[in-house]
Each structure stands twice: as C-alpha cells, then as structure tokens.
Write a protein that holds these residues in place. Structure first.
Motif, short mmCIF file in Angstrom:
data_model
loop_
_atom_site.label_atom_id
_atom_site.label_comp_id
_atom_site.label_asym_id
_atom_site.label_seq_id
_atom_site.Cartn_x
_atom_site.Cartn_y
_atom_site.Cartn_z
N TYR A 672 0.65 -1.15 -0.38
CA TYR A 672 -0.06 -0.16 -0.17
C TYR A 672 1.02 1.69 0.05
O TYR A 672 0.40 2.54 -0.41
CB TYR A 672 -1.09 0.17 1.29
CG TYR A 672 -0.19 -0.17 2.42
CD1 TYR A 672 0.17 1.27 2.89
CD2 TYR A 672 0.49 -0.90 3.59
CE1 TYR A 672 0.71 1.76 4.32
CE2 TYR A 672 0.86 -0.36 4.30
CZ TYR A 672 1.52 1.12 5.21
OH TYR A 672 1.64 0.97 6.13
N ASP A 673 2.45 0.82 0.14
CA ASP A 673 3.30 2.06 0.25
C ASP A 673 4.79 1.96 -0.36
O ASP A 673 4.87 0.43 -0.25
CB ASP A 673 3.25 2.53 1.62
CG ASP A 673 4.46 3.87 2.30
OD1 ASP A 673 5.55 3.25 1.47
OD2 ASP A 673 3.92 4.74 2.62
N PRO A 674 5.08 2.16 -0.97
CA PRO A 674 6.46 2.37 -1.45
C PRO A 674 6.94 1.12 -0.22
O PRO A 674 8.44 0.95 -0.86
CB PRO A 674 6.78 3.09 -2.71
CG PRO A 674 6.09 4.26 -2.44
CD PRO A 674 4.82 3.84 -0.93
N LYS A 675 7.64 1.64 0.66
CA LYS A 675 8.16 0.95 1.89
C LYS A 675 8.40 -0.18 1.79
O LYS A 675 9.23 -1.04 1.94
CB LYS A 675 7.46 2.01 2.69
CG LYS A 675 6.97 1.34 3.79
CD LYS A 675 6.88 2.31 5.05
CE LYS A 675 5.03 1.84 5.42
NZ LYS A 675 4.69 2.96 7.13
N VAL A 676 6.83 -0.66 1.49
CA VAL A 676 7.18 -2.22 1.78
C VAL A 676 7.69 -3.03 0.69
O VAL A 676 8.44 -4.15 0.84
CB VAL A 676 5.25 -2.20 2.03
CG1 VAL A 676 4.99 -4.08 1.99
CG2 VAL A 676 4.35 -2.12 2.81
N SER A 677 7.32 -2.60 -0.66
CA SER A 677 8.06 -3.19 -1.59
C SER A 677 9.84 -2.80 -1.47
O SER A 677 10.52 -3.51 -1.94
CB SER A 677 7.41 -2.67 -3.18
OG SER A 677 7.59 -1.05 -3.11
N SER A 678 9.97 -0.94 -1.20
CA SER A 678 11.10 -1.45 -1.23
C SER A 678 12.18 -1.71 0.01
O SER A 678 13.22 -2.33 -0.65
CB SER A 678 11.69 -0.18 -0.45
OG SER A 678 13.00 0.43 -0.53
N PHE A 679 11.63 -2.17 1.13
CA PHE A 679 12.12 -3.09 1.52
C PHE A 679 12.49 -4.65 1.51
O PHE A 679 13.54 -5.36 1.81
CB PHE A 679 11.27 -3.24 3.32
CG PHE A 679 11.91 -5.11 4.21
CD1 PHE A 679 12.49 -4.96 5.09
CD2 PHE A 679 11.09 -5.74 4.72
CE1 PHE A 679 12.97 -5.76 5.84
CE2 PHE A 679 11.58 -7.15 5.60
CZ PHE A 679 12.24 -6.78 5.93
N LEU A 680 10.77 -5.26 0.65
CA LEU A 680 11.11 -6.22 0.75
C LEU A 680 12.16 -6.46 -0.63
O LEU A 680 13.24 -8.02 -1.41
CB LEU A 680 9.99 -6.95 -0.45
CG LEU A 680 9.42 -7.33 1.00
CD1 LEU A 680 7.55 -7.34 -0.05
CD2 LEU A 680 9.32 -8.41 1.45
N HIS A 681 12.53 -5.32 -1.69
CA HIS A 681 13.16 -5.36 -3.06
C HIS A 681 14.99 -5.19 -2.13
O HIS A 681 16.16 -6.19 -2.26
CB HIS A 681 13.32 -4.35 -3.57
CG HIS A 681 13.98 -4.08 -4.82
ND1 HIS A 681 14.40 -5.39 -6.08
CD2 HIS A 681 15.08 -3.62 -4.74
CE1 HIS A 681 15.08 -4.37 -6.83
NE2 HIS A 681 16.09 -3.49 -5.86
N TYR A 682 15.20 -4.54 -1.09
CA TYR A 682 16.23 -4.81 -0.68
C TYR A 682 16.79 -5.81 -0.07
O TYR A 682 17.86 -6.37 0.36
CB TYR A 682 16.35 -3.53 0.92
CG TYR A 682 17.12 -3.63 1.24
CD1 TYR A 682 18.43 -2.88 0.20
CD2 TYR A 682 17.38 -3.00 2.92
CE1 TYR A 682 19.44 -2.71 1.84
CE2 TYR A 682 18.74 -2.37 3.34
CZ TYR A 682 19.89 -2.42 2.57
OH TYR A 682 20.67 -1.28 3.47
#
Length: 746
Positions: A672-682
């Motif tokens: 719902y927020d880029p921080k979620v996908s950013s963490f998973l990508h990280y």
C-alpha cells in the motif's frame, strides 16, 4: 571494591534472606562489611555465615553517624549500601558528609511497610520516604518494585533492578511425599492433588482468598487438598474460616517449617495469594521443583509468570477465578507438567543465585563508573518518534534504539518524546516527556548531547501533513539548542505536496548531521529533493536486531490463545487503507485457499491493534475455513516469537514483514506504500503485489511460491543477515556523534 551495608538488624522474611545470601556470596569476591543497629538473630546469623558484622546499638543517631563517618573515610569504602528505613536515614546523612555514593535496596513498598501501625508509619515511614528521595541510587527487588518507584517519580536513570536469587543446584529432599505427609499426621492418598503455600499468616498474604478459592474448587474436585505452611497472627481466624467453609478436614495448617525441600516435593500445585508482593522466594522455590503455580497478579509476580505460559494468574481477592484455575490444573496433569517445566526453565535462567550476584556486582560497577563520569554541562540523548500510540512496530523501533544506546554507553541518560510518557517510562526505563509539551522538550534539548529522530516513516505527508511539520520543527529546534542531529534507520516519503518537499529538504539540508536509511527507495527520495549536506548512510530498520521470545514462552502464548504450538499456520497482518475494503473478499478467499490447498490455518496478527483488529475481523468474517484472530500480540519479543511460528506471512504492515523475515519465514507483501516493496526488494524478495492491482490469482500464486520455500530459509536469511550487519551503521553513526569509542560507519 569496598562496600559497607547499613541495616536495622531486626529484618525477617525475604529481606533477611536476600541480605544474608547476597553478602555471604559477595564477600567471596569483594570486601563487604555489614553494620546493624540492633543486636539479635539477624546479626548473629550473619556472623555464622561468615559475614563481617558490626553492631552499633542504641538510639544515639548522631553518635552512630560520627562512628560510621569515621569508619567509611578511614576504611576507604567505595559505596554505601542501605536497607530499610534506618539504613536509608543514615545513608542520607552519610552521603554528603563522606562524598561516597549511596544506594538503597527497596525490599518492599515503603507505603505498606507499617501497615496497621499508624505511629510507626508517621515516624519511620515518613523518615524513610524523605531519606529515600535523597539517596543517589535505588535498587528494586523485582521489576515491579522498580516500576512502582518510577510511577512515584523516581528517576529511571538512577534505578536498578535485582531479584532474590535462588541456588538451583539439584537437591534431594530429606523425606519423600508419603513420609512428609505422615510427619504432619496426614493420611492423604496418592490420588490426592495437593495445593501448597508457604507464607506468613498475616493480612497482606490474603490466605482467606486461598481458602475460599480452595473450598469452591473442592466442590467439584473431591481429591483436592490444601497444605498451608507458615505461622502468624491470623492462624486462629483462618482455622475458623476453614471450618466455616466446610473444608477443615481437607486443609492442613502445618505451622512454621524448616524442611522446605520436602514440603515442595510433597505438593502438586504451588500458590500465592498476596495482596502485595515485591518478589516471593516461594515462587522460585516452587519453580525449582517444577511446580505449576497459581498466583495473584501483584508486584513482581507477572515478571516471572506470563499467564498461561509459566503459570496461571488471577486478580488479588478474586477467589472465583482462583477456584477455576485450581479446577483446570486438577483435571489436567499434562497442563501441570507443561507449566511447571516452563517456570523452571524461566526461573533457572533469570532468577538464579549466580544471576543475582552478577547483577549486584554490575550495579556496583555502574555506580563507580558514574562517579568518575565527566559529563560537563550536557549528557544523554533525546529520542523523538511516533511512540506511545499502541503501534507494535513503532514501539519495537524505540526498544531497538534504546538497546543500541545502552550498548554504546550503559550509563547514558535516555529521554523520549511519547504520547504516553508514563507508559514509556515504565516500559523502557527511560525518562519521557509528553510529545507536545514544547517548553519541556526545548528545555531538555539544551541539556542533551544528541537528538535522535527515531526511525520509521516520520518524513511523510500521506497520513498527516501536521506530523511532518512537527517532526521538522523538533529537528530545527534540537539543532538550534546545540544538539548534533541524527535521523536513525528511517524511511523517507512519500512526501506528496511540493511545498512540503521544499520545506523538508531545507530543514534536512541545514539542520541534520547524519541520516541513516532503512531502504534504497528512501535514498532516492532524498536525492530527488536535493538533500546532500548531511552524511547519508544506507543502513536498515533497527528492529531487525530484536530477538524473539524463548520457544517455551511462545508455546505458552499459543496454548493460551487456543492454538496448538505444533500447528501449521499462515499469518495475516492487515490494515485499513483506501481500497482495502474492496479487496477484503480476495484476502478472505486467499486465506481459505491456503487452508484448503496447503493445510495452513489462517491467524490474524495485529501490529497496531486499533486499526489492524477491525481489518482482520472484516476479512475473517468473509471466510469459510477455520481461523484465529488474536486481539494483541504483546511485547516485541512475544510478537516476533509469534511471527516465527507462522509457516508463511502475508502482510501489509512493514514491521510484520521485518519480524517474519528476521525469523526466516517466507513472505508475501501486499503493498500500500512504497516502503513495503522497497524493503522486500532490499532483502531480495519478489513475492509482493500492489493492493490496488491485487487479484485472487496473483495472491494464490504468491502463497504457492511462499509455501515452496518453507523449510528452506537460506533464500531469506542471507538477506536478513546482511541487513543486521548494515544495521550496525545506525548505532555506530550515533556513537560517532556522541564522541564514543566504537563509533564509525560499521
């Protein structure tokens, strides 16, 4: 190290046991002397234990003061350690006169010490209250006592906690169960389930509640028996009550006993019904014999016993709940065994004699370090974040930051801005200021050495523009008041309004020294805003360092929630968000699919109870498969432990993903927020879908892929271990700004 202990010499019970045990064993490591103001059994027993003991009898306070002052100065003592009202009074006088730091062990609630003795309360009670405030440091005998002192306004930075330690070396009872019961004149059969208690028979121990609870339980449990060991002024009244309740034949008043090993070996259930208790030796003595325990939820008891995990708790005076607990244990030998084993493991790990001795020496070393500490005008750190709002993720961030500050400097004063400052003081043992009490935190900023903008997504305006403005103001003010400023393991964005992006860039560019980030997306955001002046370091979310609760504890948490500790579960952590309600049916069908296709029972785990619980209820209400909805997950360690028991986790919440990833659990993100996908990508994870684009087919495919990864945590733990390594950059960067050794990039 030389320590002089001051105590009245008339002490009995737990205080007596604690002081004798402590000094006898400390004397093998450091130089200790005990001074009593009364001659009697206390001093005599101390001498027999080999404790160097001096008695200064009489009521000549000033004479005793002069003698002690000479003894301390000429003897070169490093610390004055007080116990009780008279010791505290003398310590309050001797501290300023000698320049030696003074610490007091608070063995019981000072307001209850003279219960039923109004004259003594008016004299000794008042003197003790005043003296205790004037001492340098205080030690609570249990976390509950320390919390009580914090609640009464004592500085958390000058409080320590110690427990009444017990020797867990295996011992063989002198008498077996039949022999011991026979020695008491009892002919109770082997089929009897015996409840036991060791306690002084006075009002504080509330034995009437025990008798009433036992009598009610006995109505449906005919083989239940009660063995009461102890003596006191209430004996006759209690015997009369047993007769009145019709259980006189099933209750034995054993009187004062010395063979406690045989007593605990003879009973099946240990009990404690006190109205007030710091920390009872009877609990750890029962734990040594792996006894299941039923105790009142008072004082230090909940710090040893998590309800349903290590024992069963009830509210003081509630004999009906007490009776229900007795009935449950009577009918379930397996539950008795589980609770007893877990309590034994907990007590042996945290409340052993060795732990107590090491803790006391650690306290002394800390006091001496602080005496030598050159703080100058400024000391300590001030941490600001979204704390005290009931969000387990934000609370975990604060816990992680405080832990890391203590690692940098165990004596560093810590202040926190919190929506619930009283709760924060008690939970984290730090000083706290209400978040919006601007004059107070501006004043504190003039005294601290570092300001920490503490983790999470504080720099965003998607949920609130005013919160962004507030956090920017605190950064601006902290720098103006002379603090270095660090933004600690934070996320940046989304900042949607152009005016807010300009304001944020201007403040961060001019007022921040170091920014440590938890993901690459945040670094891109800073670059887009033109923030280049602060030192920018890619790190990780601080919560990746937090440990899970012990396995036995998590077993108990699951059992208490009606879940099989060995079950197969899929965890869901959801939150309300625009578009969520329209996708609730998809999430419900996916949860049903996980149960039908993979045998995973859905469990809904809230991170922020106020928001997540209704979201979970909405989805659960649309399901067909069996499922569980937890009302709350508890402390950070408990929450992480619960996520560790999931086979797969599907989450909208970032910190649910962080907690699960840290335990090697396969993840599915709902973004719902880029921080979620950013963490998973990280961390190298690819199983996620945007909330607005989510379909049942996508979600089922991601769940299938996550299930394929069960048991193979190498794909995940490698990325998480890298996160833990780079997370050290948060702490090291703060250490550099504080001028502490070990600071650096990490």
């Amino acid at each position: 190290m030389k320590v002089i202990h001051l105590i009245s010499g008339g002490d009995v019970g737990g205080a007596k046991t604690h002081v004798h045990m402590l000094l006898q064993n400390l004397s093998r490591t450091i130089d200790v002397t005990m001074v009593c103001f009364l001659e009697g059994p206390f001093a005599q027993e101390a001498r027999e234990l080999g404790i160097p003991t001096i008695v200064l009898p009489g009521n000549h306070i000033f004479k005793a003061f002069r003698q002690l002052k000479t003894l301390i100065l000429e003897g070169g003592y490093d610390i004055i350690h007080c116990h009780g009202a008279r010791g505290n009074m003398m310590g309050a006088l001797l501290g300023p006169a000698t320049g030696v730091p003074v610490v007091s062990t608070v063995h019981s609630d000072p307001k209850l010490d003279y219960l039923g003795r109004p004259l003594a309360r008016l004299t000794y009670g008042v003197i003790n209250a005043l003296a205790l405030r004037r001492l340098d440091y205080r030690i609570g005998v249990s976390d509950a006592m320390t919390d009580l002192l914090i609640a009464r306004g004592f500085d958390p930075d000058r409080l320590f906690t110690i427990y009444n330690g017990l020797d867990f070396t295996p011992r063989t009872p002198r008498l077996d169960r039949p022999e011991y019961l026979q020695s008491l004149g009892l002919s109770w059969g082997e089929d009897c389930v015996i409840i036991g208690i060791t306690a002084r028979l006075n009002p504080v121990k509330d034995i009437p509640t025990l008798l009433r609870g036992f009598a009610k339980a006995h109505e449906s449990c005919p083989a239940l028996r009660l063995l009461i060991a102890g003596d006191g002024e209430e004996m006759d009244r209690l015997k009369a009550l047993a007769v009145e309740l019709g259980v006189a034949e099933q209750v034995c008043f054993a009187g004062w006993i010395t063979d406690t090993d045989s007593f605990y070996h003879a009973i099946d259930i240990n009990s404690l019904t006190s109205l007030s208790e710091t920390f009872s030796y009877s609990l750890t003595e029962g734990a040594r014999f792996r006894l299941p325990t039923v105790a009142s939820r008072v004082g230090g008891v909940p710090y040893l016993i998590d309800h349903g995990v290590h024992g069963l708790l009830f509210e003081a005076g509630d004999y009906e709940t007490l009776a229900r607990h007795f009935i449950s244990l009577y009918h379930d030998p397996e539950l008795r065994r589980h609770l007893g084993d877990r309590l034994y493991q907990r007590a042996r790990a945290d409340f052993s004699l060795e732990s107590t001795l090491e803790r006391q020496l650690s306290i002394y070393r800390s006091i001496l370090r602080r005496k030598e500490r050159q703080t100058g005008k400024r000391d300590g750190v001030l941490i600001c974040g979204a704390y005290g709002r009931g969000n387990a993720g934000d609370d975990a961030i604060l816990e992680a930051i405080v832990r890391e500050m203590r690692q940098l400097d165990p004596d560093l004063p810590v202040w926190v801005l919190s929506r619930r400052p009283k709760e924060t003081r008690l939970t984290y043992r730090v000083n706290a200021i209400y978040t919006f009490h601007v004059p107070r935190f501006l004043h504190r900023m003039g005294k601290t050495r570092l300001y920490i903008n503490g983790g999470g997504s504080l720099m965003q305006d998607a949920t609130s523009r005013r919160s962004l403005w507030f956090y920017l103001f605190t950064i601006w003010a902290a720098k103006l008041r002379g603090n270095p400023v660090i933004m600690y393991g934070c996320g940046i964005g989304p900042i949607q309004y152009p005016s807010n992006r300009k304001l944020c860039a201007r403040v961060l560019q001019k007022r921040v020294d170091v920014i440590t980030l938890r993901d690459t997306h945040s670094k891109t955001e800073l670059e887009d805003m033109g923030v280049t002046n602060p030192r920018i370091i890619l790190a990780a979310d601080p919560t990746v360092t937090l440990p899970a609760a012990q396995s036995a504890t998590v077993d108990g948490l699951l059992e208490n929630a009606g879940l099989d500790p060995n079950g197969r579960y899929i965890g869901f952590t959801l939150r309300p968000w625009p578009g969520f309600e329209a996708k609730a049916e998809i999430l419900a069908q996916a949860a049903d699919y996980a149960y039908e296709k993979h045998g995973l029972t859905p469990v809904f785990l809230p991170i922020e109870r106020r928001l997540d619980l209704p979201a979970g209820q909405l989805v659960a209400g649309k399901m067909k498969a069996p499922h569980h909805l937890l009302d709350e997950t508890g402390s950070s360690a408990h929450t992480i432990g619960l996520f560790a028991r999931m086979k797969v986790v599907v989450s909208m919440r970032l910190h649910a993903l962080v907690f699960a990833a840290g335990q090697g659990v396969p993840l599915v993100g709902v973004v719902y927020d880029p921080k979620v996908s950013s963490f998973l990508h990280y961390i190298g994870q690819d199983l996620y879908t945007d909330l607005k684009d989510m379909t049942l087919e996508k979600l089922k495919a991601h769940i299938d892929a996550a299930v394929e990864r069960i048991g193979d945590d190498s794909f995940l733990l490698e990325g998480v271990e890298r996160l833990r390594q780079v997370e050290k950059r948060n702490r090291d960067s703060a250490g550099t700004l504080l001028g502490l050794e070990g600071g650096g990039e990490g």
